[in-house]
Design a protein around this motif. Structure first.
Motif, PDB file in Angstrom:
ATOM      1  N   ALA A   3      -8.785  -4.854 -22.853  1.00  0.00           N
ATOM      2  CA  ALA A   3      -9.384  -6.447 -23.288  1.00  0.00           C
ATOM      3  C   ALA A   3      -8.779  -6.926 -24.436  1.00  0.00           C
ATOM      4  CB  ALA A   3     -10.931  -6.377 -23.305  1.00  0.00           C
TER       5      ALA A   3
ATOM      6  N   MET B  96      -8.915 -11.006 -26.922  1.00  0.00           N
ATOM      7  CA  MET B  96      -9.479 -12.171 -27.267  1.00  0.00           C
ATOM      8  C   MET B  96      -9.196 -13.215 -26.283  1.00  0.00           C
ATOM      9  SD  MET B  96     -11.708 -11.259 -29.193  1.00  0.00           S
ATOM     10  CE  MET B  96     -12.478 -12.718 -29.515  1.00  0.00           C
TER      11      MET B  96
ATOM     12  N   LEU C 227     -12.153 -16.193 -19.056  1.00  0.00           N
ATOM     13  CA  LEU C 227     -11.599 -14.887 -19.349  1.00  0.00           C
ATOM     14  C   LEU C 227     -11.371 -14.511 -20.874  1.00  0.00           C
ATOM     15  CD1 LEU C 227      -9.420 -13.844 -16.258  1.00  0.00           C
ATOM     16  CD2 LEU C 227     -11.879 -12.869 -16.849  1.00  0.00           C
ATOM     17  N   ALA C 228     -11.804 -15.469 -21.832  1.00  0.00           N
ATOM     18  CA  ALA C 228     -11.322 -15.271 -23.067  1.00  0.00           C
ATOM     19  C   ALA C 228     -12.815 -14.722 -23.875  1.00  0.00           C
ATOM     20  CB  ALA C 228     -11.010 -16.727 -23.785  1.00  0.00           C
ATOM     21  N   GLY C 229     -12.399 -14.150 -25.217  1.00  0.00           N
ATOM     22  CA  GLY C 229     -13.129 -13.580 -25.792  1.00  0.00           C
ATOM     23  C   GLY C 229     -13.931 -12.067 -25.561  1.00  0.00           C
ATOM     24  N   TRP C 230     -13.051 -11.389 -25.004  1.00  0.00           N
ATOM     25  CA  TRP C 230     -13.243  -9.942 -24.761  1.00  0.00           C
ATOM     26  C   TRP C 230     -13.567  -9.066 -25.912  1.00  0.00           C
ATOM     27  CZ3 TRP C 230     -15.674  -9.427 -20.211  1.00  0.00           C
ATOM     28  CH2 TRP C 230     -15.396 -10.046 -19.119  1.00  0.00           C
ATOM     29  N   HIS C 231     -14.679  -8.350 -25.883  1.00  0.00           N
ATOM     30  CA  HIS C 231     -14.618  -7.436 -27.002  1.00  0.00           C
ATOM     31  C   HIS C 231     -14.701  -6.031 -26.639  1.00  0.00           C
ATOM     32  CE1 HIS C 231     -15.999  -5.957 -30.966  1.00  0.00           C
ATOM     33  NE2 HIS C 231     -16.815  -5.255 -30.317  1.00  0.00           N
TER      34      HIS C 231
ATOM     35  N   GLY D 136     -17.914  -5.938 -18.957  1.00  0.00           N
ATOM     36  CA  GLY D 136     -17.349  -6.333 -20.150  1.00  0.00           C
ATOM     37  C   GLY D 136     -18.370  -7.041 -21.153  1.00  0.00           C
TER      38      GLY D 136
ATOM     39  N   GLN E 129     -18.294 -10.051 -23.638  1.00  0.00           N
ATOM     40  CA  GLN E 129     -17.538 -11.364 -24.318  1.00  0.00           C
ATOM     41  C   GLN E 129     -18.467 -11.906 -25.343  1.00  0.00           C
ATOM     42  OE1 GLN E 129     -17.371 -13.559 -20.437  1.00  0.00           O
ATOM     43  NE2 GLN E 129     -15.345 -14.024 -21.175  1.00  0.00           N
ATOM     44  N   GLN E 130     -17.322 -12.325 -26.498  1.00  0.00           N
ATOM     45  CA  GLN E 130     -18.104 -13.119 -27.597  1.00  0.00           C
ATOM     46  C   GLN E 130     -18.368 -14.351 -27.401  1.00  0.00           C
ATOM     47  OE1 GLN E 130     -15.070 -11.749 -30.687  1.00  0.00           O
ATOM     48  NE2 GLN E 130     -16.817 -10.560 -31.529  1.00  0.00           N
TER      49      GLN E 130
END
Length: 169
Positions: free
Chosen positions: A125, A127, A151-155, A166, A168-169
């Motif tokens: 993962a 960002m 699919l962006a911002g995965w922490h 997952g 996400q932020q």
């Protein structure tokens, strides 16, 4: 926290990490070990502790240029995988070796946050999305999704019962 007794136990004493911060943990259920990655001093050591007692069994120094920053650990059947954010790579400690070696490289635009292993692949993962690394070829491929799915911002990610989960932020 013990699943059987529901009692909490502290595995380490104050100062055990010599001022470094814990950046990742993983449990090897088969061997009964707890793996801990540290960051903040010289290198990025991996510590293997006995899960039941917290006794330190070994320390593996991860020395590299640039200095490694381990942000994820994953136990696989033949070793331990460590996600190195600074070096943009996945490292592997195979078996009982005292060394870690490069396992897979990440694209230059990937600033990784988390990894998890499925049956045939490793997922990373970052960002900007998710990367699937095939165990057989060790090559990464970005995951795609319909336009409506971001699919962006995965922490953080985890693999559970055939499903990738997952935060996400």
């Amino acid at each position: 926290l013990s699943q059987t007794s529901t009692n909490a136990a502290s595995f380490v004493r104050a100062g055990w990490s010599a001022g470094q911060s814990t950046t990742a943990i993983a449990i090897d259920r088969q061997a009964g070990d707890l793996w801990i990655a540290l960051h903040g001093g010289d290198g990025a050591p991996l510590h293997r502790l006995q899960l039941i007692s917290g006794r330190r069994l070994e320390t593996i120094d991860v020395t590299s240029e640039p200095a490694a920053e381990i942000v994820g650990l994953e136990i696989v059947s033949d070793g331990v995988l460590a996600l190195d954010r600074a070096g943009r790579r996945v490292l592997k400690r195979a078996g009982r070796s005292q060394a870690v070696a490069a396992y897979a490289s990440l694209p230059s635009d990937v600033v990784a946050n988390s990894l998890t292993a499925a049956r045939s692949a490793l997922y990373v993962a970052h960002m900007n999305g998710l990367l699937r690394i095939d165990f057989a070829t060790r090559r990464g491929q970005p995951l795609t999704a319909p336009a409506a799915a971001a699919l962006a911002g995965w922490h953080s990610i985890a693999w559970h019962d055939g499903v990738l989960i997952g935060i996400q932020q």
